[in-house]
Every structure is written in structure tokens, then in C-alpha cells.
Write an enzyme that holds these catalytic residues in place. Sequence first.
Site, PDB file in Angstrom:
ATOM      1  NE  ARG A   1      -3.458  -2.011   2.904  1.00  0.00           N
ATOM      2  CZ  ARG A   1      -3.168  -3.138   3.626  1.00  0.00           C
ATOM      3  NH1 ARG A   1      -2.132  -3.462   4.284  1.00  0.00           N
ATOM      4  NH2 ARG A   1      -4.253  -4.108   3.762  1.00  0.00           N
TER       5      ARG A   1
ATOM      6  CE1 TYR B   1      -6.043  -7.662  -7.133  1.00  0.00           C
ATOM      7  CE2 TYR B   1      -6.424  -8.739  -5.153  1.00  0.00           C
ATOM      8  CZ  TYR B   1      -5.853  -7.491  -5.919  1.00  0.00           C
ATOM      9  OH  TYR B   1      -5.713  -6.574  -5.382  1.00  0.00           O
TER      10      TYR B   1
ATOM     11  CE  LYS C   1      -6.456  -0.374   4.656  1.00  0.00           C
ATOM     12  NZ  LYS C   1      -7.533  -0.859   4.004  1.00  0.00           N
TER      13      LYS C   1
ATOM     14  CG  HIS D   1      -6.243  -8.519   1.437  1.00  0.00           C
ATOM     15  ND1 HIS D   1      -6.332  -9.033   0.125  1.00  0.00           N
ATOM     16  CD2 HIS D   1      -6.038  -7.120   1.416  1.00  0.00           C
ATOM     17  CE1 HIS D   1      -6.260  -8.173  -0.671  1.00  0.00           C
ATOM     18  NE2 HIS D   1      -6.077  -6.859  -0.168  1.00  0.00           N
TER      19      HIS D   1
END
Length: 301
Positions: free
Chosen positions: A148, A279, A172, A270
Amino acid sequence: MNWDSYIKSYQSYLKIERGLSKNTIDNYSFDIERLCVFLAENNIDVSPLQITEETIQQFVYAVSSQVNARSQARIISGLKSFFGYLIFEDYRLDNPLELIEAPRTGRKLPDTLAVDEIDALIQAIDLSSNEGERNRAMLETLYGCGLRVSELVSLKISDLFFEEGFIKITGKGNKQRFVPVGKLAQKYIQLYRDTIRNHMKVKKEFGDTLFLNRRGGQLTRAMIFTIIKDLAVKTALNKKISPHTFRHSFATHLLENGADLRSIQLMLGHESITTTEIYLHLDRKFLKEVVNSFHPRKSVK
């Protein structure tokens, strides 16, 4: 306590208890502030503890004429989280959004780049400047590790474990993961570090930050967007791309070349594999080849 007090308390909860980033907290807060503006514009004097489902429904109806379905769904989700927090803290007993349904949005497939398009973008970088060496190293890292943009700008020198072939990423919620880093990305990171960064005057607080701006400070997310946008114009790329496009391309190309979804999930960081499953929709031809190669009923006897 007024709305501001409850919002600040909620922000502290998101930061301390849930470990969310400033950008995520700002997004959550913006949705609540939007509700506050609606209340003020319509002279509705009500606290977060007293507001009813009917008033929230009026707000949602007003918002639906201003934003698309995806944004509307995000606003509803954000408000549900806020009122869920108020219930958690025993400020109120019910969630006024409990019966309010978000619009169906479907999944937006991420944009991707072909390998030759990525090569063209990187080759278009002007290597005659110090920033050019840095930019090449950054794009190779974005694509080579699937980061990211926030993870890229906060990457530290102490996070590099090149002998083991990994870099440590803080993603995150401050969750850490180790991501493999290829030889090409290693080469250009080391080249930037040895020939450019080691000769810069670095601000004390950014002494361990890998990628720096020309003033020796941390790069902003906006700067990375600008660098990529300028390269897209330079190469006449007829696609709207961002740093996240390199992350999508990383995952898509791995999948197309036979990587399993669980491995991709771990590398992307994730939390749920359902996020990674998007995907699978990108290359139907690839899925057909998987069945033809591995299914026991692939051929007629």
C-alpha cells in the site's frame, strides 16, 4: 456531551482500541460530521443519544441524491460503527441504523497494468536526478512487494532483511507482516540508499525512514500519486492509475502465474481471504486453464 465530544471519544477508541490509521479515522469521522451538517442545515437539535431511525433515514435519503451507491454504502457503514461504539460504551441501547440497508454496489474490479506497461513507466523515470533513483526504487518496491502507498512511505531501513529475502511491513491496524522482496527491488533500493540517501542531510526524526524527499523528510502519499500520474502522462498511458494499481498488478500477475490465493492474501496483508478473492474475477482465461490442467474430469476418455 455534545456531538464533538462523542466524536472525539470515538476517535480515541478507533486509534487506541482498534489501532486504525489516521486516514481511516478521518474517513469515519467525516461521515459523522456530514450527519451533523445535515442536522444543522435542517434545524434538527438532537444528540447522538437521542437521534432516531427516522431522522437517520431522512439523512440517508438526502445523501443518496448527492453521492453514488458505493459512497452511500460507506457512509451507512461508518455511522453504524459509530452508533455501535455508543452501545458498546453504554451510552445508548439501540443502533438507529440497524434496519437501514445499504444499497447493493457489487464489486468494482481493480485496474491493473500489463508487465510491459510497468516496464515502460519505470523506464520513463529520469535517472539523471537524485529523485529519479529514488522513484525507480519506490516503483520497483510497490510492484515487487505489493505494498500500500502508506506502507511504502513509512518503510524503514531497519525493516529491510535482504539476506533473508524479506522486508517487514507495518500495515493497517499496525499489524506487521514479512513480505518477500525480489533481487531487482533489492538492487535498486540498495543503489538508492548507497548513492543518494547516504549523502543526504536527513532530519533527525526520519533517520530510519528509507524513502525521503529532497529536504530529508518523509514523503507524503500525495507525492507518490503525483510521481505516478506524471509518468503515466509521459508514457501516454491511456489508463487512470495510482500507487494502488501497482499493488493490484502484483496480485494479479502472481495469480496468473500460478500462485495460490492464500499466499497472495498473506503477502497483501488482507485480514480476510474474501478481500483477496476479487482477483479471481480478473482473468477468466486463467481460471479455465486451472480447471483444464487440474480437474480429474478435464478430458473425455
